[in-house]
Design an enzyme around this catalytic site. Structure first.
Site, PDB file in Angstrom:
ATOM      1  N   LEU A  13      34.273  47.044  42.307  1.00  0.00           N
ATOM      2  CA  LEU A  13      34.560  47.596  40.995  1.00  0.00           C
ATOM      3  C   LEU A  13      33.369  47.462  40.045  1.00  0.00           C
ATOM      4  O   LEU A  13      33.350  48.165  39.010  1.00  0.00           O
ATOM      5  CB  LEU A  13      35.678  46.959  40.606  1.00  0.00           C
ATOM      6  CG  LEU A  13      37.164  46.851  41.450  1.00  0.00           C
ATOM      7  CD1 LEU A  13      38.052  45.715  40.914  1.00  0.00           C
ATOM      8  CD2 LEU A  13      37.828  48.261  41.392  1.00  0.00           C
ATOM      9  N   GLY A  14      32.718  46.457  40.261  1.00  0.00           N
ATOM     10  CA  GLY A  14      31.417  46.314  39.205  1.00  0.00           C
ATOM     11  C   GLY A  14      30.568  45.202  39.498  1.00  0.00           C
ATOM     12  O   GLY A  14      30.755  44.331  40.468  1.00  0.00           O
ATOM     13  N   GLY A  16      27.798  42.590  37.830  1.00  0.00           N
ATOM     14  CA  GLY A  16      27.418  41.860  36.635  1.00  0.00           C
ATOM     15  C   GLY A  16      25.982  41.118  36.880  1.00  0.00           C
ATOM     16  O   GLY A  16      25.450  41.049  37.850  1.00  0.00           O
ATOM     17  N   LYS A  35      36.586  38.068  40.737  1.00  0.00           N
ATOM     18  CA  LYS A  35      35.250  38.121  40.580  1.00  0.00           C
ATOM     19  C   LYS A  35      34.528  37.080  41.142  1.00  0.00           C
ATOM     20  O   LYS A  35      34.804  36.058  41.173  1.00  0.00           O
ATOM     21  CB  LYS A  35      35.196  37.745  38.939  1.00  0.00           C
ATOM     22  CG  LYS A  35      33.883  37.829  38.314  1.00  0.00           C
ATOM     23  CD  LYS A  35      33.883  37.767  36.626  1.00  0.00           C
ATOM     24  CE  LYS A  35      32.494  37.495  35.973  1.00  0.00           C
ATOM     25  NZ  LYS A  35      32.855  37.618  34.577  1.00  0.00           N
ATOM     26  N   ASP A 131      30.860  38.317  23.542  1.00  0.00           N
ATOM     27  CA  ASP A 131      30.201  39.440  24.479  1.00  0.00           C
ATOM     28  C   ASP A 131      31.054  40.299  24.493  1.00  0.00           C
ATOM     29  O   ASP A 131      31.194  41.058  25.249  1.00  0.00           O
ATOM     30  CB  ASP A 131      29.707  38.923  25.746  1.00  0.00           C
ATOM     31  CG  ASP A 131      28.830  39.595  26.511  1.00  0.00           C
ATOM     32  OD1 ASP A 131      28.057  40.297  25.546  1.00  0.00           O
ATOM     33  OD2 ASP A 131      28.538  39.695  27.789  1.00  0.00           O
TER      34      ASP A 131
HETATM   35  P1  ADP Z   1      30.159  40.160  34.144  1.00  0.00           P
HETATM   36  O1  ADP Z   1      30.285  38.894  33.617  1.00  0.00           O
HETATM   37  O2  ADP Z   1      29.213  40.147  35.379  1.00  0.00           O
HETATM   38  O3  ADP Z   1      29.465  41.307  33.047  1.00  0.00           O
HETATM   39  P2  ADP Z   1      32.687  41.274  34.085  1.00  0.00           P
HETATM   40  O4  ADP Z   1      33.595  40.480  34.275  1.00  0.00           O
HETATM   41  O5  ADP Z   1      32.286  42.190  33.053  1.00  0.00           O
HETATM   42  O6  ADP Z   1      31.259  40.414  34.980  1.00  0.00           O
HETATM   43  O7  ADP Z   1      32.701  42.671  35.296  1.00  0.00           O
HETATM   44  C1  ADP Z   1      31.742  43.327  35.401  1.00  0.00           C
HETATM   45  C2  ADP Z   1      32.310  44.810  35.752  1.00  0.00           C
HETATM   46  O8  ADP Z   1      33.291  44.881  36.667  1.00  0.00           O
HETATM   47  C3  ADP Z   1      33.290  45.230  34.535  1.00  0.00           C
HETATM   48  O9  ADP Z   1      32.258  46.008  33.501  1.00  0.00           O
HETATM   49  C4  ADP Z   1      34.185  46.258  35.140  1.00  0.00           C
HETATM   50  O10 ADP Z   1      33.359  47.619  35.380  1.00  0.00           O
HETATM   51  C5  ADP Z   1      34.185  45.649  36.319  1.00  0.00           C
HETATM   52  N1  ADP Z   1      35.715  44.931  36.439  1.00  0.00           N
HETATM   53  C6  ADP Z   1      35.579  43.635  35.984  1.00  0.00           C
HETATM   54  N2  ADP Z   1      37.052  43.043  36.215  1.00  0.00           N
HETATM   55  C7  ADP Z   1      37.680  44.047  36.549  1.00  0.00           C
HETATM   56  C8  ADP Z   1      39.065  44.237  36.840  1.00  0.00           C
HETATM   57  N3  ADP Z   1      39.960  43.287  36.411  1.00  0.00           N
HETATM   58  N4  ADP Z   1      39.683  45.358  37.070  1.00  0.00           N
HETATM   59  C9  ADP Z   1      38.942  46.516  37.267  1.00  0.00           C
HETATM   60  N5  ADP Z   1      37.612  46.348  37.118  1.00  0.00           N
HETATM   61  C10 ADP Z   1      36.951  45.154  36.754  1.00  0.00           C
HETATM   62 MG    MG Z   2      29.858  37.850  31.601  1.00  0.00          MG
END
Ligand code: ADP
Ligand code: MG
Ligand code: MG
Length: 269
Positions: A13-14, A16, A35, A131
């Protein structure tokens, strides 16, 4: 009980800083987001523990729920509620840009404001997210926003003179007083929220805008607002309806109130 075949490329999905987020099936009915952080990063472990500690006790419709976690083995896993529409940035300048109408945009702004107000006001000690940015705002299937990614969240320090928290956050979203003097308060989130509001209104990424203070931010927002209305007069094809104009007006007002008044003076939303 998470099958490892959930963690494949097609379920991503993403991505980071320290790992990936996967779509996964808990059971036949339940879809979640997982995650996955790599345990060998020291900072990743810190962020994991932090995220678990802070969000387990938080229940609010505009804050992403943590459903479970695991720190056995070589990976740290956070099980989160799945957000079908992904993150807000994709709707502003990413693949789905231009698809949110003014009604949805202002609802998103209201929702983020409610979530932040909960973090800042509902606990004995204020929680500062640190953040807030468009990629950390996730959207439900009906475009309701939830604030996600609590890896950098902190309790507000009691005494600012003892703050020596290393600067953390994202350039372009960070309040000048925090970036320059390390002064940490809930206003840091409010500032970032202001940047997000500007992004929602303009559809442009904050780093594209050279900005030195929140005054500049608001001035810029006003200009955008006026330009939209003005453009309507000269270009009938833009066709902003009356209610859409009111929404834009609302958005700017909220931006103004949120970035200039203390929390206590904000309107209830
Ligand atoms: P990081 O700390 O690495 O930035 P995030 O928690 O912000 O991690 O997640 C990174 C990306 O993954 C988000 O910007 C989003 O696009 C996707 N993502 C994260 N959590 C979810 C979720 N619960 N459902 C759908 N997409 C998600
Ligand atoms: Mg983060
Ligand atoms: Mg993030």
């Amino acid at each position: 009980q998470l099958a490892t075949n959930n963690f494949c490329e097609e379920n991503i999905l993403g991505r980071g800083g320290f790992g990936e987020v996967f779509k996964a099936n808990l059971d036949v009915k339940t879809v979640v987001a997982v995650k996955k952080l790599q345990v060998h990063h020291a900072r990743s472990k810190d962020e994991f523990e932090n995220e678990v500690k802070l969000i387990t006790h938080i229940h609010h419709r505009n804050l992403l729920r943590l459903l479970g976690w695991s720190s056995e083995g070589s990976d740290l896993l956070l099980v989160l509620e799945y957000m079908p529409n992904g993150s807000l940035d994709q709707f502003l300048w990413g693949a789905k840009r231009g698809t949110l109408n003014w009604n949805q945009r202002s609802e998103i702004i209201f929702g983020i404001a409610r979530g932040l107000a909960h973090l800042h006001n509902e606990f004995h000690v204020k929680i500062i997210h640190r953040d807030i940015k468009s990629s950390n705002i996730l959207l439900t299937d009906d475009f309701k926003p939830k604030i996600a990614d609590f890896g950098l969240a902190r309790f507000q320090p009691e005494d600012q003179s003892h703050v020596n928290t290393k600067f953390a956050g994202t350039l372009g979203y960070t309040a000048p007083e925090y970036a320059l003097q390390g002064h940490l308060s809930d206003k840091v989130d409010t500032y970032s929220f202001g940047v997000v509001i500007l992004e929602i209104i303009s559809g442009r990424r904050s780093t594209d805008v050279n900005r030195s203070s929140s005054d500049y931010l608001l001035e810029h927002a006003w200009k955008l607002y006026e330009k939209k209305i003005h453009k309507k007069c000269i270009d009938e094809t833009l066709d902003l309806k009356q209610y859409e104009q009111e929404h834009v007006m609302n958005i700017i007002e909220i931006a103004l109130l949120c970035t200039q008044s203390p929390v206590s003076k904000r309107p209830t939303m």
